[in-house]
Write a protein that holds these residues in place. Sequence first.
Motif, PDB file in Angstrom:
ATOM      1  N   GLY A   1      -3.490  -3.054  -2.908  1.00  0.00           N
ATOM      2  CA  GLY A   1      -3.718  -4.118  -3.874  1.00  0.00           C
ATOM      3  C   GLY A   1      -4.909  -3.902  -4.787  1.00  0.00           C
ATOM      4  N   VAL A   2      -5.515  -2.710  -4.727  1.00  0.00           N
ATOM      5  CA  VAL A   2      -6.636  -2.429  -5.616  1.00  0.00           C
ATOM      6  C   VAL A   2      -6.103  -2.193  -7.032  1.00  0.00           C
ATOM      7  CG1 VAL A   2      -8.506  -0.810  -6.151  1.00  0.00           C
ATOM      8  CG2 VAL A   2      -8.007  -1.409  -3.774  1.00  0.00           C
TER       9      VAL A   2
ATOM     10  N   GLU B   1      -3.608   6.360  -4.369  1.00  0.00           N
ATOM     11  CA  GLU B   1      -2.313   5.713  -4.173  1.00  0.00           C
ATOM     12  C   GLU B   1      -2.367   4.706  -3.023  1.00  0.00           C
ATOM     13  OE1 GLU B   1       2.363   6.990  -4.282  1.00  0.00           O
ATOM     14  OE2 GLU B   1       1.141   7.747  -2.652  1.00  0.00           O
ATOM     15  N   ALA B   2      -3.037   5.093  -1.944  1.00  0.00           N
ATOM     16  CA  ALA B   2      -3.170   4.169  -0.820  1.00  0.00           C
ATOM     17  C   ALA B   2      -3.962   2.931  -1.255  1.00  0.00           C
ATOM     18  CB  ALA B   2      -3.851   4.852   0.362  1.00  0.00           C
ATOM     19  N   ALA B   3      -5.034   3.143  -2.024  1.00  0.00           N
ATOM     20  CA  ALA B   3      -5.827   2.009  -2.494  1.00  0.00           C
ATOM     21  C   ALA B   3      -4.960   1.096  -3.367  1.00  0.00           C
ATOM     22  CB  ALA B   3      -7.043   2.500  -3.277  1.00  0.00           C
ATOM     23  N   TYR B   4      -4.153   1.707  -4.214  1.00  0.00           N
ATOM     24  CA  TYR B   4      -3.250   0.947  -5.085  1.00  0.00           C
ATOM     25  C   TYR B   4      -2.280   0.124  -4.245  1.00  0.00           C
ATOM     26  CZ  TYR B   4      -0.137   0.246  -9.150  1.00  0.00           C
ATOM     27  OH  TYR B   4       0.616  -0.295 -10.157  1.00  0.00           O
ATOM     28  N   ALA B   5      -1.740   0.743  -3.192  1.00  0.00           N
ATOM     29  CA  ALA B   5      -0.789   0.032  -2.333  1.00  0.00           C
ATOM     30  C   ALA B   5      -1.453  -1.131  -1.596  1.00  0.00           C
ATOM     31  CB  ALA B   5      -0.163   1.001  -1.328  1.00  0.00           C
TER      32      ALA B   5
END
Lengths: 288, 234
Positions: free
Chosen positions: A179-180, A173-177
């Motif tokens: 911009g991944v 989720e952090a990676a998604y946030a």
Amino acid sequence: MLIPQLINGLTQGSLYALIAIGFVIIFGTMNLVTFAHGEVYMAGAFVGAFAMTLWHLPWFVALVMGMAAAWVLGFLIEKVAFRPLRTAGHMPPLLITIGLSIILKDLAVVLFGAENRPVPSIYEQTVRLAGVQVSVLQLVILGLAGSLFLVLRLLIQGTKIGRAMRATAQDHEAAYAMGVNVNRVFSIAFALASCLGGAAGVMIGIYYNAVYPTMGGTAGLKGFAACIFGGLTSIPGAILGGIIIGVVENLTVQFLASGYRDVVAFLVMVIVLVLRPQGLLGRKLRTV
Amino acid sequence: MLELRGVCTRYGPVQVLWEVSLTVGEGELVCLLGGNASGKSTTMKTILGLVHPVRGEVLFRGRPIHRDTPAQVVRAGIAPVLESRRIFPQLTVYENLLMGAYTRTDGPGIRQDIEAVYERFPLLRERRGQLGGTLSGGEQQMLAIARALLARPRLLVMDEPSMGLSPLFVEKTFEVIQDLNRQGIAILLVEQNANMALAIAHRGYVLQTGRIVLADTAQNLVNHPMMRKAYLEL
């Protein structure tokens, strides 16, 4: 007789390791297990065998084709079996991959026949190294597996997509946030894992001069075992696990009897896991 | 600069946000206060594109962003400092910073900005090769802020930066926030610590069970009877 058996074990183990790394990459990034990995390996082996027997291509071209085919197959499996079920928990994708494994195996039987398909030998000569006869093919396989380990390490440690894979594995989720594109990372991870399995398949076909539709069963199991043995989420652990299984098997064949090879290999694994449940190089924290 | 208009967000059958409207102006420091489960984090996730609203819109610099992916939101100029910091524990400090710049492709600019955050937080330079998970909570908070700065944001959205930190580091964190704001970065500060947040914010909103119940300047909020009773423990 010890040294040649060690080399046999090392060769076989390095191929188990290639399969095991696939499980590590998939489990590490997506927290999921695939049971179709052995069949991806089988598919890669068949493509490699066809490239050599039907199209008379050199072995390294066959290898690249087998890896490419496995890459594509892995990419498709992730798309149809994993992506729609991303939020469905562990069980549905697991069951789907069991189904896929059966479908792929039967499809291979229907298309190519159930019998062994011969694969031509390469590098049949041996060389003397420090007083020991070593087959050139084994050296080629070891060199190849070693190079793949190295390339993989550079990819995961030194590139942007490798960093994104590790970050996604640790906290998607952090990676998604940040911009991944997490879906893309999963796709690439799955395809990469499959590609390494395909490489192992082509090399095994050449090593044993045969491919057959059910070859993925044992190989998948051994690879999965090596992955757990090594610590489930550690690539060096998977390499070590694969090699230990390969070496123990070959020493058993030499000093006990060939019928005991799997028994002893799994016995050693069980003992190690009882003493060290997190596996050889496993950690509490998840990483690729 | 940022405007939420009548935003409703739900998780499956559970509606969490009800007609939430708020604005953050250019260079403003706005806090969003509320207790547990009031919808603060969901508001933040909606802004960041981690969840999408079922009704209403989110505008950033006049452009609707509520259908955008997080990558597009970051590229538009909004960077997150997530709740409980969410440092990648097995990446080095340096690699964590690079993840903040993930959507950028200007290599030299990124190196320059990393140099700039090392200047601001010398500790991070010292620890650049260390794994993120080995830093203390306060150091991780600095890293989380530095990581967000690597996106070159116009707006920082921060979720509970004071949570789980020692009083000393809470103070340090709020100093950094105020400092960044003075340099022109707009900030939406989502906080439970109303005292601290109102001390540095220009304006504030209060969320209660998914609805904005108060909206005023920080000064007026501090003196508001309901605030004094419910949040400020005065």
